[in-house]
Design a protein around this motif. Structure first.
Motif, mmCIF file in Angstrom:
data_model
loop_
_atom_site.group_PDB
_atom_site.id
_atom_site.type_symbol
_atom_site.label_atom_id
_atom_site.label_comp_id
_atom_site.label_asym_id
_atom_site.label_seq_id
_atom_site.Cartn_x
_atom_site.Cartn_y
_atom_site.Cartn_z
ATOM 1 N N ASP A 1 0.839 -5.255 -0.461
ATOM 2 C CA ASP A 1 1.718 -4.230 -0.998
ATOM 3 C C ASP A 1 1.546 -2.944 -0.191
ATOM 4 O O ASP A 1 0.808 -2.897 0.794
ATOM 5 C CB ASP A 1 1.460 -4.014 -2.492
ATOM 6 C CG ASP A 1 0.069 -3.472 -2.809
ATOM 7 O OD1 ASP A 1 -0.596 -2.917 -1.901
ATOM 8 O OD2 ASP A 1 -0.360 -3.599 -3.969
ATOM 9 N N LEU B 1 -0.677 -9.437 -2.362
ATOM 10 C CA LEU B 1 0.639 -9.444 -2.978
ATOM 11 C C LEU B 1 1.225 -10.848 -2.935
ATOM 12 O O LEU B 1 1.140 -11.541 -1.913
ATOM 13 C CB LEU B 1 1.564 -8.479 -2.221
ATOM 14 C CG LEU B 1 2.989 -8.290 -2.743
ATOM 15 C CD1 LEU B 1 2.977 -7.629 -4.119
ATOM 16 C CD2 LEU B 1 3.787 -7.435 -1.755
ATOM 17 N N ASP C 1 4.929 -11.848 -3.354
ATOM 18 C CA ASP C 1 6.253 -11.257 -3.511
ATOM 19 C C ASP C 1 7.222 -11.947 -2.557
ATOM 20 O O ASP C 1 6.948 -12.045 -1.353
ATOM 21 C CB ASP C 1 6.212 -9.764 -3.224
ATOM 22 C CG ASP C 1 7.576 -9.122 -3.299
ATOM 23 O OD1 ASP C 1 8.029 -8.835 -4.419
ATOM 24 O OD2 ASP C 1 8.198 -8.942 -2.228
ATOM 25 N N VAL D 1 6.667 -17.588 -7.161
ATOM 26 C CA VAL D 1 6.924 -17.009 -5.841
ATOM 27 C C VAL D 1 7.187 -18.106 -4.820
ATOM 28 O O VAL D 1 8.023 -17.946 -3.923
ATOM 29 C CB VAL D 1 5.778 -16.075 -5.407
ATOM 30 C CG1 VAL D 1 4.539 -16.842 -4.981
ATOM 31 C CG2 VAL D 1 6.236 -15.153 -4.292
#
Length: 276
Positions: free
Chosen positions: A56, A62, A64, A103
């Motif tokens: 991030d 992260l 994402d 994800v």
């Protein structure tokens, strides 16, 4: 001279992981552009695969989809299909199993690493994990199951026998140690995973911690496995000096392997071995 009777060895690079920062090493790649540059360097050094984490804006681990898409696009623009591109689904204590699987569904990567102890920590979690594995197979996404202990290998083999794993053969990676300060792996740490009564996996890889990473990797290669190296788990060359780059760690395995008659697998042959 290479030995044609020895199977080619695939070297994967794990260039960043989810814990270290550029305070630990200034060449640790964090951005898509940095990951792409490292991918190209490691391809030239002999790597067949890259295991990728994203961060991030504060540099923390992260999971994402947009961040993964950006990293994947940058790496593919730099190396094309010359590397198998694997993302991580690991939680690092930040994500629940359903978020980890979500994800992967959103990104639809070429390959993904899956920690058995995170995604199927107990029997109650097995049905959701089994359904996820079936989805991966339908989508032709190559899984690699992370095993931190021989007991986890036994459990995975039992899950296969119960029909919860929709492949006769599934790639695994044996982790020699833990993500704790000062962890240093030794080649002998591999032996419990390869004990006579241990489950056998056709495609297995090893990753290790600390300056003996290359020694562990070479032991695995000689015993029929593939290997993963990189700044995720180790910053040092075999002689204890700080490595200048991830590519240096790839070469620390590729060069002695070649000198002893070994051959390197390329991305195409790794994909074939994984059925991808």
């Amino acid at each position: 001279m290479t030995d044609p009777e020895r199977r080619p060895v695939a070297i994967a690079v794990a260039p960043n992981g989810g814990r270290r920062t550029q305070a630990d090493h200034p060449a640790l790649p964090l951005t898509p552009a940095e990951l792409a540059r490292v991918a190209a360097e490691c391809r030239e050094a002999g790597a067949a695969m890259i295991h990728t984490h994203v961060r991030d804006r504060d540099g923390a681990h992260l999971l994402d989809a947009e961040a993964y898409r950006a990293a994947i696009a940058a790496i593919r623009a730099e190396v094309g299909d010359d590397l198998v591109l694997q993302i991580t689904s690991e939680s690092l204590g930040r994500y629940r199993p359903e978020e980890q699987m979500a994800v992967v569904r959103a990104v639809r990567p070429e390959a993904v690493s899956l920690a058995l102890r995170e995604l199927a920590p107990d029997a109650a979690a097995e049905p959701a994990f089994a359904e996820f594995l079936s989805w991966l197979k339908r989508e032709r996404i190559a899984p690699q199951i992370i095993l931190y202990a021989p007991e986890e290998a036994v459990r995975l083999a039992e899950m296969q026998q119960r029909g919860l794993v929709p492949w006769d053969e599934i790639p695994v990676i044996f982790v020699l140690g833990r993500y704790v300060a000062g962890q240093t792996s030794l080649p002998a740490d591999l032996l419990p995973f390869l004990a006579p009564d241990a489950p056998r996996f056709r495609s297995w890889m090893v990753c290790a911690f600390g300056r003996h990473e290359a020694a562990c990797a070479l032991a695995a290669a000689l015993l029929g496995g593939d290997v993963r190296v990189g700044f995720e788990n180790n910053l040092h060359l075999p002689d204890g000096r700080l490595a200048g780059s991830n590519a240096d760690l790839v070469r620390a395995v590729a060069e002695p392997l070649a000198r002893t008659g070994g051959r390197l697998a390329d991305a195409a042959s790794l994909r074939a071995a994984w059925g991808a």
